[in-house]
Design a protein around this motif. Structure first.
Motif, PDB file in Angstrom:
ATOM      1  N   TYR A 250       0.656  -1.172  -0.247  1.00 45.72           N
ATOM      2  CA  TYR A 250      -0.052   0.046  -0.132  1.00 45.72           C
ATOM      3  C   TYR A 250       0.876   1.161   0.047  1.00 45.72           C
ATOM      4  CZ  TYR A 250      -3.480   3.448   1.043  1.00 45.72           C
ATOM      5  OH  TYR A 250      -4.360   4.440   1.025  1.00 45.72           O
TER       6      TYR A 250
ATOM      7  N   LYS B 143      -9.969   7.504  11.069  1.00 45.80           N
ATOM      8  CA  LYS B 143      -8.684   7.184  10.322  1.00 45.80           C
ATOM      9  C   LYS B 143      -9.185   7.242   8.842  1.00 45.80           C
ATOM     10  CE  LYS B 143      -6.286   4.184  13.858  1.00 45.80           C
ATOM     11  NZ  LYS B 143      -6.392   2.981  14.437  1.00 45.80           N
TER      12      LYS B 143
ATOM     13  N   ASN C 147      -1.302  -0.878   7.626  1.00 41.21           N
ATOM     14  CA  ASN C 147      -1.776  -1.887   8.089  1.00 41.21           C
ATOM     15  C   ASN C 147      -3.208  -1.644   8.137  1.00 41.21           C
ATOM     16  OD1 ASN C 147      -2.151  -4.245   9.751  1.00 41.21           O
ATOM     17  ND2 ASN C 147      -2.191  -3.239  11.565  1.00 41.21           N
ATOM     18  N   PHE C 148      -3.652  -0.382   8.299  1.00 42.27           N
ATOM     19  CA  PHE C 148      -4.982   0.024   8.457  1.00 42.27           C
ATOM     20  C   PHE C 148      -5.634  -0.261   7.094  1.00 42.27           C
ATOM     21  CE2 PHE C 148      -8.102   3.545   7.564  1.00 42.27           C
ATOM     22  CZ  PHE C 148      -8.986   3.146   8.584  1.00 42.27           C
ATOM     23  N   TYR C 149      -5.171   0.203   5.982  1.00 45.13           N
ATOM     24  CA  TYR C 149      -5.713  -0.069   4.684  1.00 45.13           C
ATOM     25  C   TYR C 149      -5.697  -1.596   4.042  1.00 45.13           C
ATOM     26  CZ  TYR C 149      -6.161   4.919   4.572  1.00 45.13           C
ATOM     27  OH  TYR C 149      -6.369   6.221   4.809  1.00 45.13           O
TER      28      TYR C 149
ATOM     29  N   ASP D  48      -5.514  -4.232   5.997  1.00 45.19           N
ATOM     30  CA  ASP D  48      -6.512  -4.781   6.611  1.00 45.19           C
ATOM     31  C   ASP D  48      -8.060  -4.807   6.136  1.00 45.19           C
ATOM     32  OD1 ASP D  48      -6.711  -6.339   9.163  1.00 45.19           O
ATOM     33  OD2 ASP D  48      -7.624  -4.599  10.078  1.00 45.19           O
ATOM     34  N   LYS D  49      -8.349  -3.722   5.532  1.00 41.37           N
ATOM     35  CA  LYS D  49      -9.597  -3.638   4.660  1.00 41.37           C
ATOM     36  C   LYS D  49      -9.618  -4.063   3.367  1.00 41.37           C
ATOM     37  CE  LYS D  49     -10.909   0.842   7.116  1.00 41.37           C
ATOM     38  NZ  LYS D  49     -11.938   0.526   7.852  1.00 41.37           N
ATOM     39  N   CYS D  50      -8.530  -4.848   2.982  1.00 44.36           N
ATOM     40  CA  CYS D  50      -7.944  -5.277   1.743  1.00 44.36           C
ATOM     41  C   CYS D  50      -8.108  -4.206   0.529  1.00 44.36           C
ATOM     42  CB  CYS D  50      -9.155  -6.235   1.210  1.00 44.36           C
ATOM     43  SG  CYS D  50      -8.953  -7.733   2.118  1.00 44.36           S
ATOM     44  N   ILE D  51      -7.285  -2.895   1.004  1.00 44.69           N
ATOM     45  CA  ILE D  51      -7.305  -1.758   0.142  1.00 44.69           C
ATOM     46  C   ILE D  51      -5.760  -1.792  -0.377  1.00 44.69           C
ATOM     47  CG2 ILE D  51      -7.412   0.516  -0.296  1.00 44.69           C
ATOM     48  CD1 ILE D  51      -9.546   0.828   1.986  1.00 44.69           C
TER      49      ILE D  51
END
Ligand SMILES: Nc1ncnc2c1ncn2[C@@H]1O[C@H](COP(=O)(O)OP(=O)(O)OP(=O)(O)O)[C@@H](O)[C@H]1O
Ligand SMILES: [Mg+2]
Length: 321
Positions: free
Chosen positions: A103, A143, A300-302, A304-307
């Motif tokens: 990402y 976020k 990690n935040f993105y 985790d959302k499969c972005i």
């Protein structure tokens, strides 16, 4: 999920691994080669990143193990084009070779994520990004959702520290050095100006020029009293930052602020904010200047959302949030 983050946006080659909020590694190599010029030379920075990136990433994954990494985060902007290209190309290659997603992280957003390693902050909160290239006030609604309400109209706060350090014949980067010699100075010794600019914006070029004129107007014995100049300059920067933070916190009725970026490690800023009634959150000083951990946190935040980012992602020297 273990995420590897990399940042080569300016003059630090950095990589780090996280697992949730746990830091598994944090390797930062600050390029010293720029100190003789008093500022970053972009071409030299890019060339040095090329030399160092492989070794820095190796050290970051040494104990973690390459096979345990599930995703990669890398800064794609804003920053110096040549420097950004090194990190982004490296991250893309590694992602492809390991068949794991990557990402592309916005560097300003990464600085904001440096708060979340140690703090859980209720939303919305106000983020003050104060670094070598930025001075921005941002409302963090959650976020990934940001509203920029103010920025510097000229120099960034960290840049002002660096330029004043140069004027005083001190080295680069200047923030920590000014802070150190300011400890033995009197913050009220010289009344340097606090810029009065509209809204939630900032300005530091007038202050920088005031220091220059002060130095020119003084006899050499006075000029050598660097501690008073440093302390008075630092006080003016800190007061200007706090004034706009208080204004934003009052107008938007948001009492929580997170201060990030290199200048956020400044102790005088941390001390003075304590007496304002604002709930101020700071990252660990190690995570204030550029590092791979904050990039990994954001990625990690993105992820985790499969972005995920596509392989044709380009660097963007002026990427905005
Ligand atoms: N203790 C300190 N007090 C004041 N300024 C500091 C301190 N420590 C570092 N700085 C300043 O912080 C800046 C470096 O921070 P950082 O690494 O976040 O900036 P950058 O990555 O170069 O810029 P940007 O994040 O805007 O791209 C430098 O200008 C440095 O002088
Ligand atoms: Mg930075």
């Amino acid at each position: 999920m273990i995420v590897l983050g990399m940042d080569t946006s300016c003059d630090d080659t950095s990589a780090g691994c996280i697992n949730g909020n746990n830091i598994l590694s944090n390797i930062v190599l600050s390029q010293v080669l720029h100190s003789e010029y008093g500022g970053v030379i972009p071409e030299l920075a890019a060339r040095d990143h090329i030399k160092q990136i492989s070794n820095i990433v190796d050290r970051a994954i040494d104990k973690v193990g390459l096979k345990n990494i599930s995703g990669i985060g890398v800064t794609f902007g804003p920053g110096l084009t040549g420097s950004l290209l090194v990190g982004l190309s490296f991250a893309k290659s590694l992602s492809y070779a390991l068949s794991i997603p990557f990402y592309g992280v916005n560097h300003i957003e990464a600085h904001i994520f440096s708060l979340f390693i140690e703090h859980e902050i209720e939303y919305p909160f106000i983020a003050l990004v104060v670094s070598g290239g930025h001075t921005e006030l941002i409302i963090v609604e959650e976020k990934g959702k940001y509203k920029c309400i103010g920025t510097t109209l000229d120099d960034a706060a960290g840049e002002a520290f660096d330029k004043v350090s140069k004027m005083l014949g001190l080295s680069y980067p200047g923030g920590q050095i000014i802070e150190e010699i300011a400890k033995s100075g009197i913050p009220t010794a010289i009344n340097f100006p606090r810029a009065d600019v509209p809204g939630y914006n900032f300005s530091f070029s007038g202050l920088k020029t005031a220091v220059l004129y002060y130095l020119k107007s003084q006899k050499s014995e006075v000029r050598s009293q660097k501690s008073n100049i440093a302390a008075s300059f630092q006080e003016a920067v800190v007061d200007s930052l706090i004034a706009k933070l208080i204004k934003a916190a009052t107008d938007f009725k948001i009492k929580r602020v997170g201060i990030v970026g290199g200048v956020a490690s400044n102790i005088r800023l941390r001390q003075k904010l304590k007496n304002t009634g604002i709930d101020a959150y700071f990252p660990n000083p190690k995570l204030c200047t550029d590092n791979g951990v904050m990039v990994a946190m954001c990625a990690n935040f993105y992820l985790d959302k499969c972005i995920f980012s596509p392989y044709n992602l380009r660097v963007s020297s002026s990427a905005s949030l």
